[in-house]
Motif scaffolding. Sequence first.
Motif, PDB file in Angstrom:
ATOM      1  N   LEU A  11       0.853  -1.188   0.000  1.00 17.18           N
ATOM      2  CA  LEU A  11       0.000   0.000   0.000  1.00 17.18           C
ATOM      3  C   LEU A  11       0.888   1.236   0.000  1.00 17.18           C
ATOM      4  O   LEU A  11       1.814   1.344   0.817  1.00 17.18           O
ATOM      5  CB  LEU A  11      -0.902  -0.011   1.239  1.00 17.18           C
ATOM      6  CG  LEU A  11      -1.733   1.247   1.504  1.00 17.18           C
ATOM      7  CD1 LEU A  11      -2.745   1.457   0.377  1.00 17.18           C
ATOM      8  CD2 LEU A  11      -2.434   1.147   2.854  1.00 17.18           C
ATOM      9  N   PRO A  87      -3.687   6.316  -8.217  1.00 13.61           N
ATOM     10  CA  PRO A  87      -4.696   5.323  -7.814  1.00 13.61           C
ATOM     11  C   PRO A  87      -5.027   4.340  -8.937  1.00 13.61           C
ATOM     12  O   PRO A  87      -5.293   3.161  -8.657  1.00 13.61           O
ATOM     13  CB  PRO A  87      -5.905   6.195  -7.456  1.00 13.61           C
ATOM     14  CG  PRO A  87      -5.304   7.482  -6.988  1.00 13.61           C
ATOM     15  CD  PRO A  87      -4.103   7.692  -7.866  1.00 13.61           C
ATOM     16  N   THR A  90      -3.393   0.854  -9.203  1.00 14.75           N
ATOM     17  CA  THR A  90      -3.784  -0.228  -8.307  1.00 14.75           C
ATOM     18  C   THR A  90      -4.164  -1.463  -9.108  1.00 14.75           C
ATOM     19  O   THR A  90      -5.015  -1.399 -10.007  1.00 14.75           O
ATOM     20  CB  THR A  90      -4.966   0.210  -7.428  1.00 14.75           C
ATOM     21  OG1 THR A  90      -4.541   1.283  -6.581  1.00 14.75           O
ATOM     22  CG2 THR A  90      -5.480  -0.942  -6.579  1.00 14.75           C
ATOM     23  N   GLN A 107       0.138  -7.688  -5.001  1.00 12.78           N
ATOM     24  CA  GLN A 107      -0.861  -6.623  -4.990  1.00 12.78           C
ATOM     25  C   GLN A 107      -0.191  -5.268  -4.772  1.00 12.78           C
ATOM     26  O   GLN A 107       0.623  -5.110  -3.852  1.00 12.78           O
ATOM     27  CB  GLN A 107      -1.879  -6.866  -3.872  1.00 12.78           C
ATOM     28  CG  GLN A 107      -2.916  -5.764  -3.704  1.00 12.78           C
ATOM     29  CD  GLN A 107      -3.914  -5.719  -4.835  1.00 12.78           C
ATOM     30  OE1 GLN A 107      -4.475  -6.740  -5.232  1.00 12.78           O
ATOM     31  NE2 GLN A 107      -4.178  -4.522  -5.355  1.00 12.78           N
ATOM     32  N   THR A 109      -1.489  -1.366  -4.170  1.00 14.43           N
ATOM     33  CA  THR A 109      -2.636  -0.512  -3.891  1.00 14.43           C
ATOM     34  C   THR A 109      -2.143   0.909  -3.679  1.00 14.43           C
ATOM     35  O   THR A 109      -1.286   1.148  -2.818  1.00 14.43           O
ATOM     36  CB  THR A 109      -3.394  -0.993  -2.652  1.00 14.43           C
ATOM     37  OG1 THR A 109      -3.812  -2.349  -2.852  1.00 14.43           O
ATOM     38  CG2 THR A 109      -4.624  -0.119  -2.398  1.00 14.43           C
ATOM     39  N   SER A 111      -3.429   4.444  -2.625  1.00 10.09           N
ATOM     40  CA  SER A 111      -4.583   5.078  -1.987  1.00 10.09           C
ATOM     41  C   SER A 111      -4.122   5.963  -0.848  1.00 10.09           C
ATOM     42  O   SER A 111      -3.140   5.669  -0.176  1.00 10.09           O
ATOM     43  CB  SER A 111      -5.539   4.007  -1.468  1.00 10.09           C
ATOM     44  OG  SER A 111      -6.606   4.599  -0.748  1.00 10.09           O
TER      45      SER A 111
END
Length: 112
Positions: A11, A87, A90, A107, A109, A111
């Motif tokens: 993230l 964003p 992602t 993954q 992400t 944000s």
Amino acid sequence: QVQLVESGGGLVQPGGSLRLSCAASGTILSSSGMTWYRQVPGKQRELVAIITSGGRSIYADSVKGRFAISRDNAKNTAYLQMDSLKPEDTAVYYCYDNSEHWGQGTQVTVSS
């Protein structure tokens, strides 16, 4: 047996950076080259960047100037340096050995 293992996802806030790695075994990346793809649920897998066996780099228009693909032949590992993340970056990112083998995905992400 060929194995591709991605790492480095996570993230991050918009504008941030991540570096993905794809460690290969059972194949030689300097001979085959490597491609990074990404996929969002419900959408087709999208090509992000290619590094050819000769070391040439090719990028999707959406990541040009922000992402950089590279390779360390001694470590048999490919990298995707991702800067100025948005964003819309992602997705699950996959490496592919330009033959038939895929990594498990990592993954990413973006944000706040």
